[in-house]
Every structure is written in structure tokens, then in C-alpha cells.
Design an enzyme around this catalytic site. Sequence first.
Site, PDB file in Angstrom:
ATOM      1  CG  ASP A 189     -44.129  36.978 -93.726  1.00 25.71           C
ATOM      2  OD1 ASP A 189     -43.098  37.664 -93.763  1.00 25.71           O
ATOM      3  OD2 ASP A 189     -45.259  37.445 -93.941  1.00 25.71           O
ATOM      4  CE1 TYR A 323     -46.263  43.375 -93.139  1.00 23.93           C
ATOM      5  CE2 TYR A 323     -47.598  42.933 -95.090  1.00 23.93           C
ATOM      6  CZ  TYR A 323     -46.467  42.690 -94.329  1.00 23.93           C
ATOM      7  OH  TYR A 323     -45.551  41.764 -94.746  1.00 23.93           O
ATOM      8  CG  HIS A 380     -38.660  35.798 -94.322  1.00 18.29           C
ATOM      9  ND1 HIS A 380     -39.052  35.807 -93.004  1.00 18.29           N
ATOM     10  CD2 HIS A 380     -39.740  36.247 -95.029  1.00 18.29           C
ATOM     11  CE1 HIS A 380     -40.307  36.257 -92.907  1.00 18.29           C
ATOM     12  NE2 HIS A 380     -40.742  36.508 -94.130  1.00 18.29           N
TER      13      HIS A 380
END
Length: 415
Positions: A189, A323, A380
Site C-alpha cells: 500500500d 492522499y 492486499h
Amino acid sequence: MINIDKPSTCSIEVPFKIAVSDEQIDQLRRKLEAAVFPDELDEAGWDYGAPLADMRRLVSRWKGGYDWRKYEAQLNEELPQFTRDIEVDGFGKLNIHYVHKKSEVTNAIPLLFVHGWPGSFYEIRKILPLLTDSSSDHPSFHVVAFSLPGYGFSEAPKKKGFELVQFAEVGNKLMVALGYNEYVTQGGDWGFFITRRLAQLYGPKHCKAWHTNLPLAPPPYLTRNPLTYLSHLFSSYTAAEKQGMERSQWYYQKSSGYFQEQSTQPQTLGYSLADSPVGLLGWIYEKLVVWTDDYPWEDDEVLTWISIYWFSRAGPAASVRIYYEVSKANPGFLGGNPKPQPTTIPMGHSYFPKELIIPPRKWLKAPNLVFESDHQKGGHFASHERPQELTDDLRKMFGRGGPAFGVVPGKNGYA
């Protein structure tokens, strides 16, 4: 560019225990008691997001049966935790929380584990005893896993512009402060992007090799990679590569909406995350389920994962700002435009079939890619879903006969 020869400005290490106040726990319970649930369409299932039945069950457990104190004590017992102040260029001192467990093997390999969103230091739990285990059959590691600034019990940045360069700076300064002037990294990630930046900025002087379970690469362009581009045009893909591209397409079309919101309006979303534990639960629980490979989540496991966000030092809203900052500083970075700066230190990839983005192998080829490993199951959150498989890959990459054996001078992992 950061001057890697600049003396480290880090304070002394302070032992840390998680100690959420009774007032915080009571406030959480009051908010859960006052929860208002939306309606749901007949037979909606997972098509519209986290199902209402799941959310009602989890909220009921969270407010009347789940014992945070039990899991708080378990985390404190299992994970040796510390904090220290780290001076970040242009951002002042940040108090950073981290897990640090040394192997009994003096020559163990220093390894920095880097989590992402919606993860935390909690993701190190299952692989920590495996990585630090001493054996003549495999290498052992000294493991450091820090809470990213704004996550877990690390302080959050107060100024705008804290992006990959700064996250990497924190990781490198922490390792050097711990006496690990040379080390290797592992991450998925955001951990992929941060460890890649560590490799670019601090390799090969400090960072000697890196491994990821989320290998990414831009699609081929004629002007960038003419041979790969021609191969892309005229060569067929394997069945596994086609499945990987289908998984990637699913992610972009069906499961990436969070990315757009968090990278454009994180403050607006933050009000919901900070004020509503039910909103936070739904926002993250959906990802835990659909981003994993049929992992059998237990309710208390989910609630501990979410509680770390709810009780985090900076609050859950701080975690999504990465982000915005990274997207602003690196336009188009997720889509591969502009082309990322390559790394030169040894690199390893682990491939799991339910990862979010799975590029064809030919896109990932690089002169420094020395290790690859395929797995039949996993998604993930590899360290949490498939801890043994991920550990085995690191042992193979850095163990005797492996392509990165002895990459840290004097620290080969064996007694």
C-alpha cells in the site's frame, strides 16, 4: 533533495504503552448508542457497500461485548513499543510511535516495515515473531515498524505538504537513530511508495534492499520503453496476467472511489470519520473485506483494527491527508505519469492474486529486480492474511543462497 549526511536530529527513545482513557471509551460507547443506520435495498449484498446486517452486528458488539482493554493489554504485551521525537526538514519535530523488536541473533538483518491505509502498526503483529525467530535454517531480522505520522500513536504533521519525501525521511532517521545505519525495507500500500522513496533517496548508503507485496509499474509507452511497448502490442498475456488486469480494472471501476475523495477533499470526509465511529467502521470495514482473499475476519479482529483508528493520537481524519499531499506533489503518480525515478538497490516482489492492482510481469521487469514469488492465495494485507508466506519470501530473498544475501554488511541474519 535531502542531505543524507546531515546529522540525525532525534531525541532519546521513550518506552510506550497504549493507554486509552476511560473517558475516550465512554464517549465511544455513547456515540455507538446514538447511532442512526441508513435503510438498505432488498438483496443489496455487497453491491452497494458494507451490508446493513454486518454493520448492525459489529456496532452491537462494539458497544456491548467488545473489550478494548483486553486487546489493549494484548498489544502492549506482544509489541515492544516506543516513541521518540524526529526532526523533519521544514516541519519541525514530530513524536513518532514505533514497534522495535530485536532478534536474539546479533547479526540479524535490520528491517523497516512500512504500513499504509487503512492499515497501521497492527499489521506487524503476525509476522513479528516469525521474522525475529532465530534458526540455522533461515535468517533472522531486527524489526522496526513505525506508525506513519498521523496514524496510530504518532503525532500528525501540522503543516501542508508532508508527502513521500517526508515519510521516507522519518523512516530513515528512525533507523539511523536506532543504530541501524544500513537496513532493508518491506511495505505494501503506501508502504510501497514510501519504501521506494527510501530506496531512491537513501540507497545504497543506508537502504540496502527493498521488498514489496504491491509491485507497481506504469504501462509501457513507445517513447519510454520501446521494447516493452512493442511486446505489449504483439505479445499475448498469460492467463494469470489477464486475471491480474481484470482485478486492476475492478479496482479502478468499483473500489477506488475512496481514493478520489481522500486525494481531493480529505477535510470534508474527515468530519464523518472523526465524529462517527459507525461511519469510520463502514468506511474501513468495506475495504478489509473486499480487498482480501476470502479472509475469515473475526468481529473482534475488525473492531480492534478500527479502534486503533478511533483512538489514534491525531484522530482518524489525519490518516487520509497523505492522499491529498502525495497526489498534489506527484500528479498522476498512481497512473505512472510522470515516470517514477528507478531504484538501483536489490528489489523483491511477492505476488498475491487478490492484490488491488496487478500489472503484467513484463511491465515490472527491472535490472535490480532480483527476487519474485507467486502465491495462490492472498490479497492486499499480506502480512495479516498470509504472514507465513510473506515471511518465507523475505527469508528466501535475504537468506543463504538468496539473491540479496549479505546485502547489509556484517548482518547476514545468522548466528
